[in-house]
Design a protein around this motif. Structure first.
Motif, PDB file in Angstrom:
ATOM      1  N   LYS A 118       0.799  -1.217   0.000  1.00 34.39           N
ATOM      2  CA  LYS A 118       0.000   0.000   0.000  1.00 34.39           C
ATOM      3  C   LYS A 118       0.836   1.273   0.000  1.00 34.39           C
ATOM      4  CE  LYS A 118      -3.917  -2.116   2.323  1.00 34.39           C
ATOM      5  NZ  LYS A 118      -4.761  -2.105   3.510  1.00 34.39           N
ATOM      6  N   GLU A 119       2.135   1.161   0.305  1.00 33.66           N
ATOM      7  CA  GLU A 119       2.989   2.342   0.342  1.00 33.66           C
ATOM      8  C   GLU A 119       4.438   1.952   0.069  1.00 33.66           C
ATOM      9  OE1 GLU A 119       2.281   3.958   4.175  1.00 33.66           O
ATOM     10  OE2 GLU A 119       3.587   2.548   5.181  1.00 33.66           O
ATOM     11  N   PHE A 120       5.248   2.984  -0.165  1.00 32.58           N
ATOM     12  CA  PHE A 120       6.678   2.748  -0.335  1.00 32.58           C
ATOM     13  C   PHE A 120       7.460   3.881   0.309  1.00 32.58           C
ATOM     14  CE2 PHE A 120       5.391   5.138  -4.046  1.00 32.58           C
ATOM     15  CZ  PHE A 120       6.421   6.034  -4.247  1.00 32.58           C
ATOM     16  N   ALA A 121       8.718   3.589   0.642  1.00 30.96           N
ATOM     17  CA  ALA A 121       9.601   4.563   1.275  1.00 30.96           C
ATOM     18  C   ALA A 121      10.718   4.896   0.308  1.00 30.96           C
ATOM     19  CB  ALA A 121      10.177   3.999   2.564  1.00 30.96           C
ATOM     20  N   ALA A 122      11.101   6.177   0.282  1.00 33.92           N
ATOM     21  CA  ALA A 122      12.186   6.630  -0.584  1.00 33.92           C
ATOM     22  C   ALA A 122      13.235   7.337   0.272  1.00 33.92           C
ATOM     23  CB  ALA A 122      11.656   7.578  -1.644  1.00 33.92           C
TER      24      ALA A 122
ATOM     25  N   VAL B  76      13.775  10.724   4.592  1.00 31.15           N
ATOM     26  CA  VAL B  76      13.047   9.510   4.217  1.00 31.15           C
ATOM     27  C   VAL B  76      11.615   9.949   4.016  1.00 31.15           C
ATOM     28  CG1 VAL B  76      12.334   7.212   4.911  1.00 31.15           C
ATOM     29  CG2 VAL B  76      14.515   8.105   5.674  1.00 31.15           C
ATOM     30  N   ARG B  77      11.063   9.644   2.863  1.00 39.33           N
ATOM     31  CA  ARG B  77       9.686  10.027   2.564  1.00 39.33           C
ATOM     32  C   ARG B  77       8.855   8.770   2.335  1.00 39.33           C
ATOM     33  NH1 ARG B  77       9.671  15.646   0.977  1.00 39.33           N
ATOM     34  NH2 ARG B  77      11.817  16.372   0.903  1.00 39.33           N
ATOM     35  N   LEU B  78       7.678   8.760   2.948  1.00 41.94           N
ATOM     36  CA  LEU B  78       6.754   7.638   2.793  1.00 41.94           C
ATOM     37  C   LEU B  78       5.605   8.075   1.902  1.00 41.94           C
ATOM     38  CD1 LEU B  78       6.639   6.430   6.493  1.00 41.94           C
ATOM     39  CD2 LEU B  78       8.128   5.658   4.673  1.00 41.94           C
ATOM     40  N   PHE B  79       5.371   7.320   0.846  1.00 41.45           N
ATOM     41  CA  PHE B  79       4.347   7.644  -0.147  1.00 41.45           C
ATOM     42  C   PHE B  79       3.302   6.541  -0.200  1.00 41.45           C
ATOM     43  CE2 PHE B  79       8.180   9.696  -1.689  1.00 41.45           C
ATOM     44  CZ  PHE B  79       7.731  10.929  -2.130  1.00 41.45           C
ATOM     45  N   PRO B  80       2.023   6.905  -0.321  1.00 46.08           N
ATOM     46  CA  PRO B  80       1.022   5.884  -0.630  1.00 46.08           C
ATOM     47  C   PRO B  80       1.176   5.476  -2.097  1.00 46.08           C
ATOM     48  CG  PRO B  80      -0.012   8.033  -0.441  1.00 46.08           C
ATOM     49  CD  PRO B  80       1.428   8.212  -0.093  1.00 46.08           C
ATOM     50  N   SER B  81       1.001   4.192  -2.396  1.00 41.96           N
ATOM     51  CA  SER B  81       1.189   3.741  -3.775  1.00 41.96           C
ATOM     52  C   SER B  81      -0.067   3.908  -4.627  1.00 41.96           C
ATOM     53  CB  SER B  81       1.640   2.278  -3.800  1.00 41.96           C
ATOM     54  OG  SER B  81       0.686   1.462  -3.168  1.00 41.96           O
ATOM     55  N   ARG B  82      -1.221   4.097  -3.994  1.00 46.26           N
ATOM     56  CA  ARG B  82      -2.474   4.275  -4.739  1.00 46.26           C
ATOM     57  C   ARG B  82      -3.297   5.368  -4.083  1.00 46.26           C
ATOM     58  NH1 ARG B  82      -2.782  -1.181  -3.282  1.00 46.26           N
ATOM     59  NH2 ARG B  82      -1.669  -2.454  -4.756  1.00 46.26           N
TER      60      ARG B  82
END
Length: 120
Positions: A10-14, A21-27
């Motif tokens: 449901k999410e990924f970290a960059a 460090v940024r956490l993004f929702p994938s959808r």
């Protein structure tokens, strides 16, 4: 520099060289906007990022050979919580969901306190 998907998908970290460090929702509607940004003043450029198997924590490795552990949900309390506290957390989440269309609530939900060097 590095990207890691959560085991839930449901999410990924960059991790990047700007020491964040940024956490993004994938959808979803906010897929292009980071949900959380983690940083410290002493952290150097990041070289690696990984999720734990249960997606509770995010590990980062930086160029100064430090390993840091971050909560995947910064506001989530660790450990056991009482039934009353769980009900209060659910109630607050439902309030935000119910009033998400209001501009004031949108602004509060998206608000972040970041240093000037990170706000770019």
């Amino acid at each position: 520099v590095d990207v890691a998907f959560a085991p839930t998908g449901k999410e990924f970290a960059a991790a990047s060289t700007d020491k964040t460090v940024r956490l993004f929702p994938s959808r979803g509607a906010d897929a292009g906007r980071s949900r959380d940004v983690y940083h410290t003043s002493r952290m150097q450029a990041l070289s690696s990022v990984r999720y734990t198997a249960d997606a509770t924590f995010v590990f980062t490795a930086s160029e100064d050979f430090n390993l840091r552990v971050w909560k995947a949900r910064a506001s989530q309390r660790l450990g056991p919580i009482s039934r009353r506290e769980a009900l209060a957390v659910d109630y607050r989440a439902k309030l935000v969901e119910r009033h998400a269309h209001m501009p004031q609530v949108k602004r509060l939900v998206r608000r972040r306190n970041l240093p000037k060097m990170v706000k770019k």
